[in-house]
Every structure is written in C-alpha cells, then in structure tokens.
Enzyme design. Structure first.
Site, PDB file in Angstrom:
ATOM      1  N   LYS A 191      43.714  29.885  47.292  1.00  0.00           N
ATOM      2  CA  LYS A 191      44.262  30.874  48.250  1.00  0.00           C
ATOM      3  C   LYS A 191      43.509  30.853  49.565  1.00  0.00           C
ATOM      4  O   LYS A 191      42.273  31.016  49.603  1.00  0.00           O
ATOM      5  CB  LYS A 191      44.202  32.266  47.615  1.00  0.00           C
ATOM      6  CG  LYS A 191      44.910  33.348  48.409  1.00  0.00           C
ATOM      7  CD  LYS A 191      44.934  34.652  47.616  1.00  0.00           C
ATOM      8  CE  LYS A 191      45.750  35.737  48.297  1.00  0.00           C
ATOM      9  NZ  LYS A 191      45.805  36.965  47.457  1.00  0.00           N
ATOM     10  N   GLU A 241      49.835  35.673  40.245  1.00  0.00           N
ATOM     11  CA  GLU A 241      48.435  35.449  40.649  1.00  0.00           C
ATOM     12  C   GLU A 241      47.513  36.052  39.567  1.00  0.00           C
ATOM     13  O   GLU A 241      47.814  37.122  39.026  1.00  0.00           O
ATOM     14  CB  GLU A 241      48.234  36.194  41.979  1.00  0.00           C
ATOM     15  CG  GLU A 241      46.852  36.194  42.559  1.00  0.00           C
ATOM     16  CD  GLU A 241      46.786  37.048  43.852  1.00  0.00           C
ATOM     17  OE1 GLU A 241      47.736  37.836  44.128  1.00  0.00           O
ATOM     18  OE2 GLU A 241      45.785  36.920  44.575  1.00  0.00           O
ATOM     19  N   CYS A 283      50.387  35.042  46.976  1.00  0.00           N
ATOM     20  CA  CYS A 283      50.530  36.439  47.411  1.00  0.00           C
ATOM     21  C   CYS A 283      50.413  36.601  48.933  1.00  0.00           C
ATOM     22  O   CYS A 283      51.293  36.195  49.656  1.00  0.00           O
ATOM     23  CB  CYS A 283      49.546  37.326  46.645  1.00  0.00           C
ATOM     24  SG  CYS A 283      50.088  39.051  46.599  1.00  0.00           S
ATOM     25  N   VAL A 319      50.794  44.543  46.240  1.00  0.00           N
ATOM     26  CA  VAL A 319      50.626  45.997  46.213  1.00  0.00           C
ATOM     27  C   VAL A 319      51.333  46.659  47.401  1.00  0.00           C
ATOM     28  O   VAL A 319      51.733  47.812  47.323  1.00  0.00           O
ATOM     29  CB  VAL A 319      49.132  46.402  46.185  1.00  0.00           C
ATOM     30  CG1 VAL A 319      48.510  46.061  44.848  1.00  0.00           C
ATOM     31  CG2 VAL A 319      48.352  45.750  47.320  1.00  0.00           C
TER      32      VAL A 319
HETATM   33  C1  ACM Z   1      47.471  40.057  47.345  1.00  0.00           C
HETATM   34  O1  ACM Z   1      47.307  39.080  48.086  1.00  0.00           O
HETATM   35  N1  ACM Z   1      47.158  39.996  46.070  1.00  0.00           N
HETATM   36  C2  ACM Z   1      48.062  41.299  47.853  1.00  0.00           C
END
Ligand code: ACM
Length: 260
Positions: free
Chosen positions: A107, A38, A140, A167
């Site tokens: 996203k 990402e 992510c 993370v």
């Molecule tokens: C994330 O969605 N970058 C943790």
C-alpha cells in the site's frame, strides 16, 4: 469470467478463524477470481507496531499456504490483503493462482494511524497478466489518489483489484469515477463490523462492489453483513479507451500540460 467480491467480518487478532470463514465464504460461490478485503485475516485497528509484528506474515506464510491450496484445488485466482513482514512491516496485497504467488502490492497511500504502523509501499503499482486479462492491485485509501488507478490503467490493467477496510463513506461512489475516467473495471472488497481498541472506534462500511468501465455498479453488497457478490465480466471491454469518434481517454491525455 466470474469475478467475486468477498465481504467478510473479521474478528481482531483471530487470524485462523478469519482465514477459515473467508475460505468458507469463497467456497459458497464458484468464481474464477476472488477479491478479499485489506488485512482480511488479522483485523485492522492495531494499537502499535508490536501488535502488527505479532500477526504479520511473510509472503509464503500460513495464510498464503491456505489461500494457495484453495486456488490450486479450485483452479482459480485470489487477491487478499495481509500484514506483510520482511525486516519491515507493510500493508500488502497478494495475488495467488493455481501455481502459487503471482504478485505482490504494498500500500502506497497509508490512511490515518496506518502511517504509524506500516512502512510506505515501495513496489509501485505493478500489473499482472491472468488468462482472462491484465489486472493490478491497489488497497483501500489508494482510491482517493486518482493516480493509483490511472497508473494501473496506463500499464494496461483492465481490472483494478481493490482490497479495502473502508471507514469513510465516499469510496463506493467515487469508484464509479475512477472506472469511468480510465475505462477499467474495479472490484472493491470491503469488510463489515466494528473494532473498538485503544480508544479508537472504527465502523467498516461494507458496500463492496464491482464497477464496469462504463461506470455501472454491476453488484453492490449491503452495509452490514458478510456476503459474496459474483458477476460475469468480459475484461476485453476495458481494452479500448475510446468513448466516441474523437476521444480516446488515455491517448487524449496532455501530460505536457499537467503539473505532476
Ligand atoms: C483505509 O485505507 N483502510 C481506509
């Protein structure tokens, strides 16, 4: 086909250098399809939207041009995450092949301060047909909603391309369940390193991986170092959702009994 996850260590804001080092990593291993993290070219920990705006690109911007050249020269496919600029800002992923742009995903489930920086994705979970099978993208934190991977699987995706900047520690193990429950492959490409900006200190967990429809971790990278992991996969394995004589995982769903 040879599937590669590319684990990078971008430096915040050094877009050109990050692009160059990602290309060098891809050049180090031959593959048919590469997955980059990402926001792989910009870094992640933006303080405000002005910072995002200053490095965001249109889908045909310089990052796309460089990746498309790589894909053309090597007759391969690349999925990568980037900050997309339209008249709005999205945390997006592009899928590029030898003939250029194949698809775009924005996203849908924004994580933490991303909710202040980006618009929510508005393209659903599209799927794309490549010579070796049908693929889809999520980014992510989409992993934490089973609906993301399931939406792709219901449209016939055999492989979930998953650019990430993880993370929290949970995703790498959770992807085993995502793959088992929809009998799909996943390729999670995460980054490593830290970013301490505006009082927010983030450490990215690496641990990029490819998981099979049987929930096997086919390759998992270390937590600290940039690296490329390559596995040979046959996406046909994800076509049947049958786990025994009586259970077909997708056909056996009972949406009339579920709460949406
Ligand atoms: C994330 O969605 N970058 C943790």
């Amino acid at each position: 086909m040879r599937l590669a996850i590319v684990q990078t260590r971008p430096e915040f804001g050094s877009t050109r250098a990050n692009l160059q080092s990602a290309i060098e990593l891809m050049e180090s291993e031959r593959a048919d399809l590469y997955v980059l993290p990402e926001l792989f070219n910009t870094g992640y920990n933006f303080i405000d939207t002005a910072e995002v705006e200053s490095v965001a690109e249109r889908t045909d911007g310089p990052t796309f041009q460089a990746i498309a050249r790589f894909a053309k020269d090597r007759a391969c496919y690349v999925a990568y995450g980037f900050a997309e600029k339209t008249n709005r800002l999205f945390n997006s992923a592009a899928l590029v092949g030898p003939d250029g742009l194949i698809g775009l995903y924005r996203k849908i489930h924004l994580f933490d301060r991303e909710t202040l920086l980006f618009e929510q994705g508005d393209l659903g979970f599209p799927v794309f047909d490549l010579p070796f099978g049908r693929v889809g993208m999520m980014i992510c934190f989409d992993w934490i909603y089973p609906e993301s991977a399931r939406s792709l699987a219901l449209q016939g995706a055999q492989l979930v391309l998953h650019p990430s900047n993880l993370v929290l520690p949970y995703c790498p193990d959770a992807m085993v369940t995502r793959c088992l429950e929809s009998r799909v492959f996943s390729a999670t490409a995460n980054r490593v390193g830290t970013e301490n900006r505006g009082g927010v200190n983030l450490r990215f967990i690496g641990t990029s991986e490819v998981v099979s429809p049987r929930g096997e971790i086919m390759v998992r990278l270390e937590r600290e170092e940039p690296a490329v992991g390559v596995v040979e996969v046959d996406l046909a394995e994800a076509r049947s959702k049958r786990i025994n004589q009586y259970n077909d995982l997708l056909a056996g769903r009972r949406p009339d009994q579920y709460t949406s």
